[in-house]
Design a protein around this motif. Structure first.
Motif, PDB file in Angstrom:
ATOM      1  N   GLN A 145      18.845  65.720   1.349  1.00 32.60           N
ATOM      2  CA  GLN A 145      17.608  65.260   1.975  1.00 32.60           C
ATOM      3  C   GLN A 145      17.866  64.525   3.300  1.00 32.60           C
ATOM      4  O   GLN A 145      16.929  64.157   3.997  1.00 32.60           O
ATOM      5  CB  GLN A 145      16.832  64.319   1.043  1.00 32.60           C
ATOM      6  N   ARG A 146      19.123  64.302   3.652  1.00 37.91           N
ATOM      7  CA  ARG A 146      19.424  63.552   4.860  1.00 37.91           C
ATOM      8  C   ARG A 146      19.489  64.486   6.070  1.00 37.91           C
ATOM      9  O   ARG A 146      20.131  65.543   6.033  1.00 37.91           O
ATOM     10  CB  ARG A 146      20.740  62.802   4.729  1.00 37.91           C
ATOM     11  N   GLU A 147      18.845  64.081   7.134  1.00 36.01           N
ATOM     12  CA  GLU A 147      18.905  64.827   8.381  1.00 36.01           C
ATOM     13  C   GLU A 147      20.309  64.687   8.972  1.00 36.01           C
ATOM     14  O   GLU A 147      20.811  63.581   9.160  1.00 36.01           O
ATOM     15  CB  GLU A 147      17.871  64.275   9.367  1.00 36.01           C
ATOM     16  N   VAL A 148      20.934  65.822   9.275  1.00 38.98           N
ATOM     17  CA  VAL A 148      22.290  65.789   9.828  1.00 38.98           C
ATOM     18  C   VAL A 148      22.341  66.277  11.280  1.00 38.98           C
ATOM     19  O   VAL A 148      23.201  65.843  12.046  1.00 38.98           O
ATOM     20  CB  VAL A 148      23.276  66.592   8.961  1.00 38.98           C
ATOM     21  N   ILE A 149      21.434  67.175  11.649  1.00 39.66           N
ATOM     22  CA  ILE A 149      21.373  67.673  13.035  1.00 39.66           C
ATOM     23  C   ILE A 149      19.904  67.779  13.448  1.00 39.66           C
ATOM     24  O   ILE A 149      19.074  68.269  12.681  1.00 39.66           O
ATOM     25  CB  ILE A 149      22.056  69.047  13.183  1.00 39.66           C
ATOM     26  N   ARG A 150      19.626  67.326  14.668  1.00 38.28           N
ATOM     27  CA  ARG A 150      18.272  67.437  15.231  1.00 38.28           C
ATOM     28  C   ARG A 150      18.350  68.126  16.582  1.00 38.28           C
ATOM     29  O   ARG A 150      19.086  67.698  17.478  1.00 38.28           O
ATOM     30  CB  ARG A 150      17.640  66.058  15.396  1.00 38.28           C
ATOM     31  N   VAL A 151      17.587  69.201  16.749  1.00 39.61           N
ATOM     32  CA  VAL A 151      17.473  69.913  18.023  1.00 39.61           C
ATOM     33  C   VAL A 151      16.130  69.529  18.639  1.00 39.61           C
ATOM     34  O   VAL A 151      15.081  69.767  18.038  1.00 39.61           O
ATOM     35  CB  VAL A 151      17.550  71.441  17.824  1.00 39.61           C
ATOM     36  N   VAL A 152      16.169  68.921  19.825  1.00 39.66           N
ATOM     37  CA  VAL A 152      14.962  68.418  20.470  1.00 39.66           C
ATOM     38  C   VAL A 152      14.631  69.311  21.656  1.00 39.66           C
ATOM     39  O   VAL A 152      15.487  69.610  22.494  1.00 39.66           O
ATOM     40  CB  VAL A 152      15.129  66.961  20.929  1.00 39.66           C
ATOM     41  N   LYS A 153      13.366  69.713  21.710  1.00 40.70           N
ATOM     42  CA  LYS A 153      12.882  70.586  22.785  1.00 40.70           C
ATOM     43  C   LYS A 153      12.142  69.753  23.829  1.00 40.70           C
ATOM     44  O   LYS A 153      11.338  68.877  23.495  1.00 40.70           O
ATOM     45  CB  LYS A 153      11.941  71.643  22.201  1.00 40.70           C
ATOM     46  N   TYR A 154      12.436  70.048  25.113  1.00 41.07           N
ATOM     47  CA  TYR A 154      11.792  69.367  26.226  1.00 41.07           C
ATOM     48  C   TYR A 154      11.231  70.408  27.197  1.00 41.07           C
ATOM     49  O   TYR A 154      11.749  71.531  27.290  1.00 41.07           O
ATOM     50  CB  TYR A 154      12.782  68.487  26.997  1.00 41.07           C
ATOM     51  N   SER A 155      10.211  70.012  27.933  1.00 45.22           N
ATOM     52  CA  SER A 155       9.764  70.843  29.041  1.00 45.22           C
ATOM     53  C   SER A 155      10.798  70.772  30.151  1.00 45.22           C
ATOM     54  O   SER A 155      11.743  69.979  30.101  1.00 45.22           O
ATOM     55  CB  SER A 155       8.418  70.343  29.567  1.00 45.22           C
ATOM     56  N   LYS A 156      10.632  71.568  31.187  1.00 40.09           N
ATOM     57  CA  LYS A 156      11.538  71.507  32.322  1.00 40.09           C
ATOM     58  C   LYS A 156      11.369  70.203  33.105  1.00 40.09           C
ATOM     59  O   LYS A 156      12.228  69.861  33.920  1.00 40.09           O
ATOM     60  CB  LYS A 156      11.333  72.720  33.236  1.00 40.09           C
ATOM     61  N   ASN A 157      10.294  69.477  32.844  1.00 45.05           N
ATOM     62  CA  ASN A 157      10.102  68.143  33.431  1.00 45.05           C
ATOM     63  C   ASN A 157      10.535  67.042  32.462  1.00 45.05           C
ATOM     64  O   ASN A 157      10.211  65.877  32.669  1.00 45.05           O
ATOM     65  CB  ASN A 157       8.644  67.936  33.829  1.00 45.05           C
ATOM     66  N   TRP A 158      11.206  67.425  31.387  1.00 49.08           N
ATOM     67  CA  TRP A 158      11.765  66.498  30.407  1.00 49.08           C
ATOM     68  C   TRP A 158      10.702  65.733  29.627  1.00 49.08           C
ATOM     69  O   TRP A 158      10.871  64.563  29.281  1.00 49.08           O
ATOM     70  CB  TRP A 158      12.768  65.543  31.067  1.00 49.08           C
TER      71      TRP A 158
END
Length: 456
Positions: A145-158
């Motif tokens: 149940q523990r989060e081990v990897i997080r992929v974060v999405k951003y716009s091109k303006n962050w």
């Protein structure tokens, strides 16, 4: 967007330092002469250079393996051509991510920072329409149940647009004793990295292996993963000390530096086409694979005498650049390494379709330290190979089969873990030595320059 060419002789705009060369120039022109055309165009968009200074860091020689040259670590420094016509630096420094935009002459235009969302750094990817950062954290309790990897999405303006996470995933430490790289096809982001795994009941140890997963970026959800203990037929490698991935016309190609299963530099070609999940914890998603460079020695011995620096696709072949000792039974793991480029024909995928090009031929008496090389794709049939030798960067142009098409050049500079980028007809990268970035350029004729006067 209007572009204005900047003369290299315009000293009031920037200082251009021509570096010494060791090869003879083509067509009778000496390397002591500035080229007749600008190396890089200045992009004007109504912005002026910031008075603030670029952030200091130390990434010179960051492309070397660590822990006695045994394995790689996640890449900290990135450089890419942005949508405004300039260049963007993205660098993980401490507990923050520094983002700096530069114009075409490497004047700083904008600067921002993002906080790390989890304690461990994975990497960055500049997608076609979005940017992505990857973070992780340990899971010593072995909780699913523990989060081990997080992929974060951003716009091109962050601007943050969402995240997708792996939970449990047979992981105690993500990104351990290896790297992380990504490739994109449509809405699918393919990630190849590594992890320390849950305790093995048979021996009570936490073994290390590669870890592959897919993010559906339209939903920011995990579409597939290979995190369990598997075998090579599904792309598994353990231990895996460096990981590469690319998408070539819907074919997902991966590369791992293994010391046990298999003990080799192994190349994988997945059966499922890009656009699907590709990775799974079943044996349904198979792949073709072969040992590109078998490694002598005992299974599981962390010493291999090899380092991989790059993988690229040409029109006809998959190219891999690295350094290695001679892989004979009597070889010394800490003996003299040489630079190689392998070429695997796409229509003859396998050992029989692979040619090894040894770029250097040093012997043990030379005692020369060579970095893992970078390989930059300029066109489908033109590449630039770069590697460090002491305080020099040596480089040569290659064709699409890995053959040298130029002399071996050299310039006084450093490489870093920042992969050089093809930009407006030249190749550009930066390095730092407790300093602001020092920007380096190689033009199409092999001339090497520094574009600023920042002092390390």
């Amino acid at each position: 967007m209007k572009k204005m060419c900047l003369s290299l002789l315009a000293g009031f705009i920037m200082t251009l330092i021509l570096l010494p060369k060791t090869a003879v120039a083509a067509e009778g022109r000496s390397f002591g002469q500035a080229p007749e055309r600008p190396l890089i165009e200045q992009v004007t968009a109504g912005e002026t250079a910031l008075t603030a200074s670029p952030v200091h860091s130390s990434n010179a020689n960051g492309n070397y393996y660590t822990s006695g040259h045994r394995w790689q670590t996640p890449v900290d420094s990135y450089f890419y051509a942005n949508e405004g016509g300039g260049l963007t630096r993205v660098e993980h420094i401490g507990n923050r991510v520094v983002i700096e935009d530069y114009d075409g002459t490497c004047n700083l235009l904008a600067q921002t920072e993002l906080a790390m969302e989890l304690p461990l750094w994975g990497g960055f990817y500049a997608g076609n329409t979005s940017n992505f950062l990857v973070f992780g954290q340990q899971n010593q309790e072995e909780s699913n149940q523990r989060e081990v990897i997080r992929v974060v999405k951003y716009s091109k303006n962050w601007e943050r647009q969402g995240a997708a996470s792996l939970y449990g995933a047979n992981t105690t430490i993500p990104f351990e004793a290896g790297s992380l790289r990504m490739a994109e096809y449509g809405n699918m982001l393919y990630i190849r990295t590594c992890h320390e795994m849950y305790t093995k009941k048979e021996d009570g140890l936490n073994h290390q292996a590669n870890l592959s997963f897919t993010v559906d970026t339209s939903k920011m959800s995990i579409a597939g993963q290979t995190s369990a203990v598997m075998n090579e037929d599904v792309g598994y490698s353990s231990h895996s000390f460096n990981q590469f991935i690319l998408v070539d016309k819907q074919r997902v190609i991966a590369l791992d530096h293994g010391d046990a299963y298999p003990r080799s530099i192994a190349m994988f070609r997945y059966h499922q086409k890009a656009g699907g999940r590709v990775f799974s914890n079943t044996f349904d998603e198979n792949c073709d694979w072969f040992s590109l460079l078998p490694i002598q020695g005992e299974t599981g011995d962390n010493d291999t005498g090899v380092a991989i620096g790059a993988m690229e696709a040409s029109a006809t072949a998959y190219l891999v650049a690295g350094n290695s000792i001679p892989q004979y039974a009597t070889s010394n793991y800490y003996g003299q390494r040489n630079i190689f480029v392998s070429s695997t024909a796409k229509n003859r995928f396998g050992k029989n379709g692979t040619t090894m090009h040894w770029i250097t031929n040093y012997t043990d008496t030379d005692k020369v330290t060579l970095s893992p090389p970078h390989l930059v794709k300029i066109f489908d049939h033109r590449f630039l190979l770069l590697f460090s030798e002491g305080k020099e960067v040596k480089y040569a142009f290659l064709d699409g089969e890995g053959n040298m098409t130029s002399p071996m050049y050299s310039m006084e500079a450093y490489l870093s873990d920042c992969k050089p980028v093809a930009y407006q007809g030249v190749v550009v990268w930066y390095y730092t030595r407790n300093s602001e970035p020092v920007f380096c350029v190689i033009d199409s004729e092999g001339n090497g320059f520094k574009l600023n006067a920042y002092k390390p």
